[in-house]
Design a protein around this motif. Structure first.
Motif, PDB file in Angstrom:
ATOM      1  N   ASN A   1       0.602  -1.186   0.136  1.00  0.00           N
ATOM      2  CA  ASN A   1       0.001   0.096   0.123  1.00  0.00           C
ATOM      3  C   ASN A   1       0.910   1.099   0.071  1.00  0.00           C
ATOM      4  OD1 ASN A   1       0.800   0.707   2.732  1.00  0.00           O
ATOM      5  ND2 ASN A   1      -0.749  -0.796   3.318  1.00  0.00           N
ATOM      6  N   ILE A   2       0.249   2.432  -0.197  1.00  0.00           N
ATOM      7  CA  ILE A   2       1.026   3.474  -0.223  1.00  0.00           C
ATOM      8  C   ILE A   2       1.836   3.875   1.188  1.00  0.00           C
ATOM      9  CG2 ILE A   2       1.104   6.322  -0.391  1.00  0.00           C
ATOM     10  CD1 ILE A   2      -1.383   5.818  -2.441  1.00  0.00           C
ATOM     11  N   ALA A   3       3.126   3.994   1.233  1.00  0.00           N
ATOM     12  CA  ALA A   3       4.148   4.240   2.377  1.00  0.00           C
ATOM     13  C   ALA A   3       3.917   3.038   3.210  1.00  0.00           C
ATOM     14  CB  ALA A   3       3.674   5.509   2.910  1.00  0.00           C
ATOM     15  N   ASN A   4       3.643   1.776   2.572  1.00  0.00           N
ATOM     16  CA  ASN A   4       3.897   0.497   3.633  1.00  0.00           C
ATOM     17  C   ASN A   4       3.399   0.789   5.031  1.00  0.00           C
ATOM     18  OD1 ASN A   4       6.902   1.781   2.612  1.00  0.00           O
ATOM     19  ND2 ASN A   4       6.755   1.310   5.104  1.00  0.00           N
ATOM     20  N   GLN A   5       2.082   0.966   5.023  1.00  0.00           N
ATOM     21  CA  GLN A   5       1.449   1.405   6.570  1.00  0.00           C
ATOM     22  C   GLN A   5       0.924  -0.028   6.911  1.00  0.00           C
ATOM     23  OE1 GLN A   5       0.978   4.760   7.758  1.00  0.00           O
ATOM     24  NE2 GLN A   5       2.730   4.474   6.585  1.00  0.00           N
ATOM     25  N   VAL A   6       1.150  -0.330   8.244  1.00  0.00           N
ATOM     26  CA  VAL A   6       0.535  -1.312   8.992  1.00  0.00           C
ATOM     27  C   VAL A   6      -0.512  -0.890   9.843  1.00  0.00           C
ATOM     28  CG1 VAL A   6       1.074  -3.258  10.642  1.00  0.00           C
ATOM     29  CG2 VAL A   6       2.703  -2.710   8.919  1.00  0.00           C
ATOM     30  N   SER A   7      -1.681  -0.737   9.209  1.00  0.00           N
ATOM     31  CA  SER A   7      -2.885  -0.015   9.998  1.00  0.00           C
ATOM     32  C   SER A   7      -3.647  -1.258  10.629  1.00  0.00           C
ATOM     33  CB  SER A   7      -3.563   0.508   8.597  1.00  0.00           C
ATOM     34  OG  SER A   7      -4.818   0.878   9.543  1.00  0.00           O
ATOM     35  N   LEU A   8      -3.915  -1.128  11.989  1.00  0.00           N
ATOM     36  CA  LEU A   8      -4.652  -2.052  12.561  1.00  0.00           C
ATOM     37  C   LEU A   8      -5.951  -1.915  12.452  1.00  0.00           C
ATOM     38  CD1 LEU A   8      -2.575  -1.973  16.012  1.00  0.00           C
ATOM     39  CD2 LEU A   8      -2.374  -3.642  14.033  1.00  0.00           C
ATOM     40  N   THR A   9      -6.611  -1.036  11.357  1.00  0.00           N
ATOM     41  CA  THR A   9      -7.927  -1.326  11.289  1.00  0.00           C
ATOM     42  C   THR A   9      -8.146  -1.579   9.918  1.00  0.00           C
ATOM     43  OG1 THR A   9      -7.842   1.165  10.971  1.00  0.00           O
ATOM     44  CG2 THR A   9      -8.605   0.217  13.136  1.00  0.00           C
ATOM     45  N   ASP A  10      -7.193  -1.806   8.886  1.00  0.00           N
ATOM     46  CA  ASP A  10      -7.317  -1.991   7.771  1.00  0.00           C
ATOM     47  C   ASP A  10      -7.546  -3.633   7.566  1.00  0.00           C
ATOM     48  OD1 ASP A  10      -6.779  -2.586   4.800  1.00  0.00           O
ATOM     49  OD2 ASP A  10      -4.722  -1.993   4.661  1.00  0.00           O
TER      50      ASP A  10
ATOM     51  N   ARG B   1       7.927 -17.833   7.854  1.00  0.00           N
ATOM     52  CA  ARG B   1       8.917 -17.825   8.521  1.00  0.00           C
ATOM     53  C   ARG B   1       9.388 -16.502   8.955  1.00  0.00           C
ATOM     54  NH1 ARG B   1      11.297 -23.285   8.883  1.00  0.00           N
ATOM     55  NH2 ARG B   1       9.910 -24.337   7.527  1.00  0.00           N
ATOM     56  N   HIS B   2       9.160 -15.379   8.136  1.00  0.00           N
ATOM     57  CA  HIS B   2       9.503 -14.152   8.339  1.00  0.00           C
ATOM     58  C   HIS B   2       8.410 -13.299   7.765  1.00  0.00           C
ATOM     59  CE1 HIS B   2      13.762 -15.358   8.986  1.00  0.00           C
ATOM     60  NE2 HIS B   2      13.438 -16.226   8.088  1.00  0.00           N
ATOM     61  N   VAL B   3       8.373 -12.027   8.585  1.00  0.00           N
ATOM     62  CA  VAL B   3       7.461 -10.926   8.277  1.00  0.00           C
ATOM     63  C   VAL B   3       8.362  -9.715   7.895  1.00  0.00           C
ATOM     64  CG1 VAL B   3       5.684  -9.396   8.777  1.00  0.00           C
ATOM     65  CG2 VAL B   3       5.404 -11.849   9.307  1.00  0.00           C
ATOM     66  N   VAL B   4       8.403  -9.005   6.834  1.00  0.00           N
ATOM     67  CA  VAL B   4       9.140  -8.146   6.379  1.00  0.00           C
ATOM     68  C   VAL B   4       8.495  -6.967   5.976  1.00  0.00           C
ATOM     69  CG1 VAL B   4      10.846  -7.014   4.926  1.00  0.00           C
ATOM     70  CG2 VAL B   4      11.180  -9.409   5.522  1.00  0.00           C
ATOM     71  N   VAL B   5       8.702  -5.888   7.061  1.00  0.00           N
ATOM     72  CA  VAL B   5       7.847  -4.539   6.617  1.00  0.00           C
ATOM     73  C   VAL B   5       9.038  -3.690   6.020  1.00  0.00           C
ATOM     74  CG1 VAL B   5       6.842  -2.406   7.406  1.00  0.00           C
ATOM     75  CG2 VAL B   5       6.310  -4.541   8.618  1.00  0.00           C
ATOM     76  N   CYS B   6       8.802  -3.170   4.695  1.00  0.00           N
ATOM     77  CA  CYS B   6       9.907  -2.588   4.096  1.00  0.00           C
ATOM     78  C   CYS B   6       9.354  -1.381   3.384  1.00  0.00           C
ATOM     79  CB  CYS B   6      10.211  -3.365   2.842  1.00  0.00           C
ATOM     80  SG  CYS B   6      11.668  -2.901   1.681  1.00  0.00           S
ATOM     81  N   GLY B   7      10.190  -0.282   3.700  1.00  0.00           N
ATOM     82  CA  GLY B   7       9.995   1.244   3.266  1.00  0.00           C
ATOM     83  C   GLY B   7      11.098   1.230   2.097  1.00  0.00           C
ATOM     84  N   HIS B   8      10.946   2.411   1.568  1.00  0.00           N
ATOM     85  CA  HIS B   8      12.144   2.839   0.686  1.00  0.00           C
ATOM     86  C   HIS B   8      12.485   4.443   0.615  1.00  0.00           C
ATOM     87  CE1 HIS B   8       9.349   4.716  -2.385  1.00  0.00           C
ATOM     88  NE2 HIS B   8       8.457   3.819  -1.873  1.00  0.00           N
TER      89      HIS B   8
END
Ligand code: CO
Length: 229
Positions: A67-76, A93-100
């Motif tokens: 999504n735009i700007a890799n948001q982890v939204s707890l209501t999405d 095995r792995h969760v990756v949150v990735c920005g740029h």
């Protein structure tokens, strides 16, 4: 920048599929059987950050939410259903949150230039700016400040992943749980930065269960060792 024509997409696809079949006649038959991806990737929608290209991975390896700007939204519901499915059913095995770096969404929040729904979506980043104002203001150059904001955004979103009840339950269960990582893609160099996460601090705050181990000596607990190929 050279852009393909629409027709190129179709002809490229046919060529690629042909090349895959030449190397392995069962390639697509195998892929269509099942998926057991080791990775969940949460990244930005930006066209310049296709993670399978950057990591040279194949279909079947990375479960993806963008999504735009890799948001982890707890209501999405979209994000939450992807994450829950990834950890409860696929058992990644792995969760990756990735920005740029040079993220348009982060820049728009910083400059207050987003309009319409994008403005709405990137509003949580303004809170990150407010809560890290001192640190950001101490950085003299604006481009460095924006780079730092991109990193802070990733760290905050990783923190949110730990707050998802499905993740918290798994970590506390003592069996399988995924390792959680924060990355920034340095799109000026094509390289991944694996960010240091304040796991100990988050444990003190009660955000991360004390049993969470970011590094396992023998693979993910509760799962057989990864087959390497
Ligand atoms: Co972006």
């Amino acid at each position: 920048m050279h852009y393909h024509d629409y027709d190129d997409l179709i002809s490229n696809n046919a060529r690629w599929a042909g090349e895959k079949l030449e190397k392995n006649p069962d390639y697509f038959q195998n892929i269509s059987q099942d998926q057991k991806p080791p990775f969940l990737y949460v990244g930005c929608s930006d066209s310049r950050v296709p993670i399978d290209t950057y990591t040279q991975t194949e279909p079947g390896e990375i479960f993806i939410h963008r999504n735009i700007a890799n948001q982890v939204s707890l209501t999405d519901m979209n994000f939450l259903s992807v994450l829950e499915y990834a950890v409860e059913v696929l058992q990644v095995r792995h969760v990756v949150v990735c920005g740029h770096y040079a993220c348009g969404g982060v820049t728009a929040a910083y400059e207050n230039s987003a309009r319409g729904l994008t403005e709405n979506w990137t509003t949580p980043i303004k809170d990150i700016i407010r809560s890290h104002r001192k640190e950001l203001e101490a950085i003299p150059h604006e481009s460095d400040r924006l780079d730092r904001l991109v990193e802070l955004n990733v760290v905050v979103q990783v923190r949110h992943v730990f707050q998802v009840s499905a993740v918290e339950r798994l970590i506390e269960s003592g069996g399988y749980y995924p390792r959680i990582h924060g990355w920034v893609l340095d799109i000026r160099r094509g390289l991944i930065h694996d960010l240091d996460l304040p796991i100990d601090q988050w444990k003190e705050e009660g955000v991360v269960p004390s049993s969470y181990q970011p590094n396992f000596p023998n693979g993910t607990p509760g799962l057989p060792k990864v087959e390497t190929r």
